[in-house]
Every structure is written in structure tokens, then in C-alpha cells.
Design a protein around this motif. Structure first.
Motif, PDB file in Angstrom:
ATOM      1  N   VAL A  94      27.141  32.697 -49.419  1.00 15.24           N
ATOM      2  CA  VAL A  94      26.865  34.037 -49.957  1.00 15.24           C
ATOM      3  C   VAL A  94      28.153  34.676 -50.481  1.00 15.24           C
ATOM      4  O   VAL A  94      28.169  35.277 -51.568  1.00 15.24           O
ATOM      5  N   MET A  95      29.233  34.546 -49.729  1.00 10.34           N
ATOM      6  CA  MET A  95      30.507  35.113 -50.164  1.00 10.34           C
ATOM      7  C   MET A  95      31.020  34.394 -51.404  1.00 10.34           C
ATOM      8  O   MET A  95      31.628  35.012 -52.292  1.00 10.34           O
ATOM      9  N   LYS A  96      30.760  33.096 -51.489  1.00 11.20           N
ATOM     10  CA  LYS A  96      31.146  32.332 -52.677  1.00 11.20           C
ATOM     11  C   LYS A  96      30.430  32.880 -53.913  1.00 11.20           C
ATOM     12  O   LYS A  96      31.046  33.082 -54.966  1.00 11.20           O
ATOM     13  N   ASN A  97      29.118  33.125 -53.783  1.00 12.73           N
ATOM     14  CA  ASN A  97      28.356  33.695 -54.897  1.00 12.73           C
ATOM     15  C   ASN A  97      28.860  35.096 -55.250  1.00 12.73           C
ATOM     16  O   ASN A  97      28.999  35.438 -56.423  1.00 12.73           O
ATOM     17  N   THR A  98      29.134  35.891 -54.217  1.00 15.85           N
ATOM     18  CA  THR A  98      29.597  37.263 -54.433  1.00 15.85           C
ATOM     19  C   THR A  98      30.938  37.283 -55.154  1.00 15.85           C
ATOM     20  O   THR A  98      31.125  38.029 -56.115  1.00 15.85           O
ATOM     21  N   PHE A  99      31.877  36.454 -54.665  1.00 18.12           N
ATOM     22  CA  PHE A  99      33.199  36.406 -55.289  1.00 18.12           C
ATOM     23  C   PHE A  99      33.109  35.886 -56.717  1.00 18.12           C
ATOM     24  O   PHE A  99      33.797  36.395 -57.608  1.00 18.12           O
ATOM     25  N   SER A 107      15.673  27.084 -62.110  1.00 19.12           N
ATOM     26  CA  SER A 107      16.675  26.053 -61.867  1.00 19.12           C
ATOM     27  C   SER A 107      17.883  26.674 -61.190  1.00 19.12           C
ATOM     28  O   SER A 107      18.207  27.847 -61.424  1.00 19.12           O
ATOM     29  N   GLY A 108      18.558  25.888 -60.363  1.00 20.32           N
ATOM     30  CA  GLY A 108      19.743  26.372 -59.672  1.00 20.32           C
ATOM     31  C   GLY A 108      21.025  26.158 -60.455  1.00 20.32           C
ATOM     32  O   GLY A 108      22.115  26.470 -59.967  1.00 20.32           O
ATOM     33  N   GLU A 109      20.928  25.622 -61.670  1.00 14.85           N
ATOM     34  CA  GLU A 109      22.104  25.337 -62.486  1.00 14.85           C
ATOM     35  C   GLU A 109      22.440  26.527 -63.384  1.00 14.85           C
ATOM     36  O   GLU A 109      21.550  27.178 -63.924  1.00 14.85           O
ATOM     37  N   ASN A 124      16.694  28.800 -57.180  1.00 17.22           N
ATOM     38  CA  ASN A 124      18.066  29.276 -57.379  1.00 17.22           C
ATOM     39  C   ASN A 124      18.578  30.155 -56.251  1.00 17.22           C
ATOM     40  O   ASN A 124      19.643  30.752 -56.370  1.00 17.22           O
ATOM     41  N   LYS A 125      17.825  30.263 -55.155  1.00 15.38           N
ATOM     42  CA  LYS A 125      18.176  31.198 -54.092  1.00 15.38           C
ATOM     43  C   LYS A 125      19.568  30.942 -53.536  1.00 15.38           C
ATOM     44  O   LYS A 125      20.313  31.875 -53.229  1.00 15.38           O
ATOM     45  N   GLN A 126      19.951  29.688 -53.413  1.00 11.58           N
ATOM     46  CA  GLN A 126      21.251  29.373 -52.825  1.00 11.58           C
ATOM     47  C   GLN A 126      22.405  29.840 -53.716  1.00 11.58           C
ATOM     48  O   GLN A 126      23.457  30.231 -53.217  1.00 11.58           O
ATOM     49  N   SER A 127      22.211  29.829 -55.025  1.00 14.88           N
ATOM     50  CA  SER A 127      23.286  30.175 -55.951  1.00 14.88           C
ATOM     51  C   SER A 127      23.273  31.639 -56.363  1.00 14.88           C
ATOM     52  O   SER A 127      24.284  32.151 -56.846  1.00 14.88           O
ATOM     53  N   ILE A 128      22.146  32.312 -56.199  1.00 15.54           N
ATOM     54  CA  ILE A 128      22.016  33.677 -56.708  1.00 15.54           C
ATOM     55  C   ILE A 128      22.167  34.735 -55.615  1.00 15.54           C
ATOM     56  O   ILE A 128      22.355  35.905 -55.899  1.00 15.54           O
ATOM     57  N   GLN A 129      22.119  34.323 -54.364  1.00 11.89           N
ATOM     58  CA  GLN A 129      22.115  35.281 -53.258  1.00 11.89           C
ATOM     59  C   GLN A 129      23.522  35.835 -53.005  1.00 11.89           C
ATOM     60  O   GLN A 129      24.364  35.189 -52.399  1.00 11.89           O
ATOM     61  N   TYR A 180      21.655  39.353 -49.711  1.00 13.74           N
ATOM     62  CA  TYR A 180      21.613  38.658 -48.423  1.00 13.74           C
ATOM     63  C   TYR A 180      21.289  39.638 -47.291  1.00 13.74           C
ATOM     64  O   TYR A 180      20.464  39.344 -46.413  1.00 13.74           O
ATOM     65  N   VAL A 181      21.917  40.802 -47.326  1.00  9.51           N
ATOM     66  CA  VAL A 181      21.639  41.839 -46.318  1.00  9.51           C
ATOM     67  C   VAL A 181      20.179  42.266 -46.397  1.00  9.51           C
ATOM     68  O   VAL A 181      19.501  42.424 -45.368  1.00  9.51           O
TER      69      VAL A 181
END
Length: 311
Positions: free
Chosen positions: A82-87, A167-169, A256-261, A266-267
Motif C-alpha cells: 500500500v505504501m509502495k502504491n501511495t509513494f 488489468s493490473g498492468e 487491479n486492487k493490489q496496484s491501485i490501493q 486501504y483505510v
């Protein structure tokens, strides 16, 4: 007589000050109600809260939820993603923060007034469109059965529809492009106002000296916009963890939930979908503390480098 005049002037100033305070008082009340009063909800992070029970009926657990964030390996791995996506989204936003500046500069160079107003209107309107409607447009255009895939299939360019939304890409790039489309015109308004405040004598003197349009932009317009740009940039850095959630909420799906969250989404997902309001509150507190720390650091850097504080 002189003393009487001074007293009358002092009373007048005091009355003017009171009137100004009464003018801003409603805004101070609204700021307190919507920004500070909700902070009493932080107490939920110290309880094992279960809706719809009263807080007094729930077990007091102290710092349990804060410890859970760093003791549970699954939770830590998820938080890292989540922090990776946020950053990533914040860095992309900062990296493209110069686009409204360039757009304002080039918009200012349009000499045809009606065309300039038309472009500014059409680029500003998307800011007032909700992200729900934006996603509706995106779905009609880029879903598997949308116009984009239908046209390409009819032309024989592709045999199977391209998976763009499901898609998650390239999720980060998609979110950046949609955010840029929605906010470019609105973000340029402040810089257009700054351009309007530039002393026209500078432009006249440059033209007398034989400077061309590009030289004027390079040596007068852009340098005059830099103070405003750096203040906005510092505020963006201070709000590094605040990506918002509405854009990502409407675009998220199981693919795409893993890449977009991002952190805000997330909260929300933990609090509403996962029904763990206490854990969500604990994450929100940590996020607020980090944001305040970043703001203090940026303010310190601004004071040391520019000699001016942003707070």
C-alpha cells in the motif's frame, strides 16, 4: 486634543479588528467542526470497537492495534504494498506538477480571446465532474465491450479486446493520466492569476529590447511563476500521503486492487469492508502524524532555503 484624536483612532482600529474577526468567525467555526472536532474519534483506536455497540461496551485494548500493524507479517506485507502504491502515485504527481505551469503559460500566449476562453472553459470543466462519472466515461470507452475495443476489432487491428480497466498492468500510469486530464485546467488557474500580477512594464521593456515571445516566456514569465510553483510543490510534499480515495475507489476491482490501493483507500477498505474500525483508525492516526511531520520538515526547509515560511 492630540491625545483625544489618538484615543479615537485606537478605538476605531479596535472596532475594525473586531469586525474583521466577526467576519472570519463562521469560517473558524466550520474549520473546527470539520477538521478538529472529528479528532475525538481517535479514541476508537484504543478499543476493540464493534458496531453498533457503544464505546463503553467495548473492550479497552490500549495500543494493541498499533502493535498489530508491525507484528503481523501479512499485515506488514500488505502495508508495504500500500505504501509502495501511495509513494508511486505521489511521486508521479510531484513529477508532473509542472504541467499546469506550462499549460498556464501557453494559454496566456493565446491572443484570440474567445478561443482562449473556450480552451480554458473546456479544460476546467472536468474538475467539477465527479469521479463516478469519470469512471462511467472510462468504462464506456475502454472496457472490453467499449468503443475503443469495438472500433479496433471492427478495423481488424485486434482479434480480442484489450484489457485496460480490468488489468493490473500500468495502473499507476492510468491513474496519473486520468488525474491530469481532470485537474490540469483547474491547476492552471492559480498560475494564470500569478501571470496577471506580473508587472507589464517588464514585458514592454523586453519587447523594446527586441526580445521574442520565447525569450519573454523564458526570462520573465516562468521565473515570475517560480515562487508560486515552489509553494505549491512544498504543499504537495507535505501532503505526500494524502492521495484521496474517491478516484481509486471507483477504479478499483479484483484485477487491479493490489496496484491501485493507496493508503486512504486501504483505510477505508479495512474500516468498512473489513469491519475493523479500530485498526483503520490506528492507521489513520499514523498517517496524520507522518503528514504533520512532513509539513514541519518542508516548512523548515522553506525557511532555510527561501527565507520564507509556508505556515
Amino acid at each position: 486634543m492630540a491625545k483625544t484624536g489618538v484615543k479615537n483612532l485606537s478605538k476605531k482600529k479596535n472596532w475594525e479588528g473586531k469586525k474583521m474577526f466577526l467576519c472570519i468567525l463562521p469560517f473558524l467555526i466550520l474549520c473546527f467542526l470539520f477538521s478538529y472536532f472529528p479528532l475525538h474519534g481517535w479514541i476508537y483506536s484504543l478499543y476493540d470497537y464493534r458496531a453498533p455497540l457503544k464505546l463503553s461496551q467495548c473492550e479497552f485494548v490500549g495500543l494493541k492495534w498499533f502493535k498489530t500493524l508491525f507484528s503481523n507479517k501479512t499485515q506488514v506485507a500488505q502495508l508495504i504494498q500500500v505504501m509502495k502504491n501511495t509513494f508511486a502515485m505521489s511521486l508521479l504527481g510531484i513529477a508532473t506538477s509542472f504541467l499546469p505551469v506550462l499549460f498556464a503559460v501557453f494559454l496566456n500566449e493565446i491572443k484570440c480571446k474567445w478561443f482562449k476562453n473556450l480552451v480554458q472553459t473546456f479544460t476546467t470543466l472536468p474538475n467539477f465532474i465527479s469521479w463516478t462519472l469519470v469512471y462511467s466515461v472510462a468504462f464506456c470507452l475502454f472496457s472490453s465491450s467499449g468503443m475503443f475495443n469495438t472500433v479496433l476489432q471492427n478495423l481488424g487491428i485486434i482479434s480480442e479486446p484489450l484489457k485496460i480497466l480490468d488489468s493490473g498492468e500500468h495502473v499507476w500510469l492510468q491513474m496519473l493520466l486520468w488525474n491530469t486530464w481532470k485537474g490540469l485546467g483547474w491547476g492552471a488557474i492559480m498560475y494564470l492569476a500569478a501571470i496577471a500580477g506580473i508587472d507589464q512594464e517588464l514585458y514592454d521593456a523586453a519587447k523594446v529590447d527586441g526580445a521574442g515571445r520565447w525569450q519573454i516566456i523564458k526570462n520573465i514569465t516562468i521565473p515570475s511563476l517560480m515562487p508560486t510553483y515552489f509553494v505549491m510543490l512544498m504543499l504537495s510534499v507535505a501532503n505526500f500521503l494524502n492521495n484521496g480515495m474517491d478516484q481509486y475507489y471507483v477504479f478499483q476491482n479484483s484485477f487491479n486492487k493490489q496496484s491501485i490501493q493507496v493508503l486512504d483507500l486501504y483505510v477505508y477498505n479495512i474500516g468498512m469492508t473489513g469491519r475493523s474500525l479500530s485498526l483503520a483508525t490506528a492507521i489513520g492516526i499514523l498517517k496524520s502524524l507522518v503528514s504533520v511531520t512532513l509539513l514541519a520538515i518542508v516548512n523548515f526547509v522553506s525557511k532555510k532555503t527561501r527565507g520564507e515560511s509556508i505556515m
